[in-house]
Design a protein around this motif. Structure first.
Motif, PDB file in Angstrom:
ATOM      1  N   ALA A  60       0.830  -1.203   0.000  1.00 51.01           N
ATOM      2  CA  ALA A  60       0.000   0.000   0.000  1.00 51.01           C
ATOM      3  C   ALA A  60       0.869   1.260   0.000  1.00 51.01           C
ATOM      4  N   ALA A  61       1.891   1.268   0.826  1.00 48.15           N
ATOM      5  CA  ALA A  61       2.782   2.433   0.885  1.00 48.15           C
ATOM      6  C   ALA A  61       3.509   2.631  -0.440  1.00 48.15           C
ATOM      7  N   SER A  62       3.941   1.549  -1.064  1.00 49.59           N
ATOM      8  CA  SER A  62       4.614   1.634  -2.362  1.00 49.59           C
ATOM      9  C   SER A  62       3.700   2.209  -3.430  1.00 49.59           C
ATOM     10  N   ALA A  63       2.406   1.964  -3.279  1.00 51.76           N
ATOM     11  CA  ALA A  63       1.424   2.474  -4.242  1.00 51.76           C
ATOM     12  C   ALA A  63       1.013   3.911  -3.936  1.00 51.76           C
ATOM     13  N   GLY A  64       1.604   4.494  -2.897  1.00 47.72           N
ATOM     14  CA  GLY A  64       1.271   5.873  -2.542  1.00 47.72           C
ATOM     15  C   GLY A  64       0.006   5.995  -1.720  1.00 47.72           C
ATOM     16  N   LEU A  65      -0.423   4.903  -1.109  1.00 44.72           N
ATOM     17  CA  LEU A  65      -1.607   4.936  -0.266  1.00 44.72           C
ATOM     18  C   LEU A  65      -1.189   5.200   1.179  1.00 44.72           C
ATOM     19  N   HIS A  66      -1.987   5.959   1.886  1.00 37.68           N
ATOM     20  CA  HIS A  66      -1.723   6.280   3.285  1.00 37.68           C
ATOM     21  C   HIS A  66      -2.655   5.446   4.147  1.00 37.68           C
ATOM     22  N   ILE A  67      -2.107   4.782   5.135  1.00 37.22           N
ATOM     23  CA  ILE A  67      -2.901   3.932   6.020  1.00 37.22           C
ATOM     24  C   ILE A  67      -3.029   4.613   7.369  1.00 37.22           C
ATOM     25  N   GLU A  68      -4.254   4.684   7.856  1.00 33.21           N
ATOM     26  CA  GLU A  68      -4.512   5.183   9.199  1.00 33.21           C
ATOM     27  C   GLU A  68      -5.112   4.056  10.008  1.00 33.21           C
ATOM     28  N   MET A  69      -4.759   4.004  11.273  1.00 35.74           N
ATOM     29  CA  MET A  69      -5.254   2.934  12.118  1.00 35.74           C
ATOM     30  C   MET A  69      -6.033   3.532  13.278  1.00 35.74           C
ATOM     31  N   ARG A  70      -7.129   2.896  13.620  1.00 36.64           N
ATOM     32  CA  ARG A  70      -7.940   3.311  14.759  1.00 36.64           C
ATOM     33  C   ARG A  70      -8.124   2.099  15.659  1.00 36.64           C
ATOM     34  N   VAL A  71      -7.887   2.273  16.927  1.00 34.54           N
ATOM     35  CA  VAL A  71      -8.052   1.196  17.891  1.00 34.54           C
ATOM     36  C   VAL A  71      -9.078   1.643  18.914  1.00 34.54           C
ATOM     37  N   ARG A  72     -10.008   0.751  19.239  1.00 37.38           N
ATOM     38  CA  ARG A  72     -11.034   1.075  20.238  1.00 37.38           C
ATOM     39  C   ARG A  72     -11.307  -0.162  21.079  1.00 37.38           C
ATOM     40  N   GLU A  73     -11.971   0.046  22.169  1.00 37.94           N
ATOM     41  CA  GLU A  73     -12.355  -1.061  23.049  1.00 37.94           C
ATOM     42  C   GLU A  73     -13.331  -1.959  22.315  1.00 37.94           C
ATOM     43  N   ALA A  74     -13.182  -3.278  22.531  1.00 39.85           N
ATOM     44  CA  ALA A  74     -14.104  -4.239  21.913  1.00 39.85           C
ATOM     45  C   ALA A  74     -15.492  -4.061  22.520  1.00 39.85           C
ATOM     46  N   ALA A  75     -16.481  -4.259  21.696  1.00 38.52           N
ATOM     47  CA  ALA A  75     -17.880  -4.105  22.164  1.00 38.52           C
ATOM     48  C   ALA A  75     -18.323  -5.280  22.996  1.00 38.52           C
TER      49      ALA A  75
END
Length: 93
Positions: free
Chosen positions: A78-93
């Motif tokens: 993804a990074a090589s393709a110029g895509l930016h990855i964002e990650m979100r972490v939250r408490e499990a429901a």
């Protein structure tokens, strides 16, 4: 008959919650990469060059062979393709 319900197919088929989360992330990244290839109108050779991998690797991606890809490899593609990855972490429901 068991009427247990799951929020994801990965929750149903993986042995542990950790494995299920890993598969969810991998499948999401694979879908995004496949969508990127399709939207850009790239053939497999072009995608391979863009992602910094071989054409057979792109073939595996396009065929959904998830067990051949780790998170690191997918993030790198993804990074090589110029895509930016964002990650979100939250408490499990």
């Amino acid at each position: 008959m068991n009427n247990e319900q799951f929020s994801s197919v990965w929750d149903a088929i993986e042995d542990t919650p950790e494995e299920a989360e890993n598969m969810k992330l991998r499948s999401t990244l694979m879908k995004i990469l496949i969508d990127h290839i399709t939207r850009a109108g790239l053939n497999q050779a072009q995608a391979a060059k863009l992602f910094g991998v071989t054409q057979p690797r792109i073939s595996d991606l396009m065929r959904g062979k998830i067990n051949l890809f780790g998170l690191d490899a997918l993030v790198n593609m993804a990074a090589s393709a110029g895509l930016h990855i964002e990650m979100r972490v939250r408490e499990a429901a």
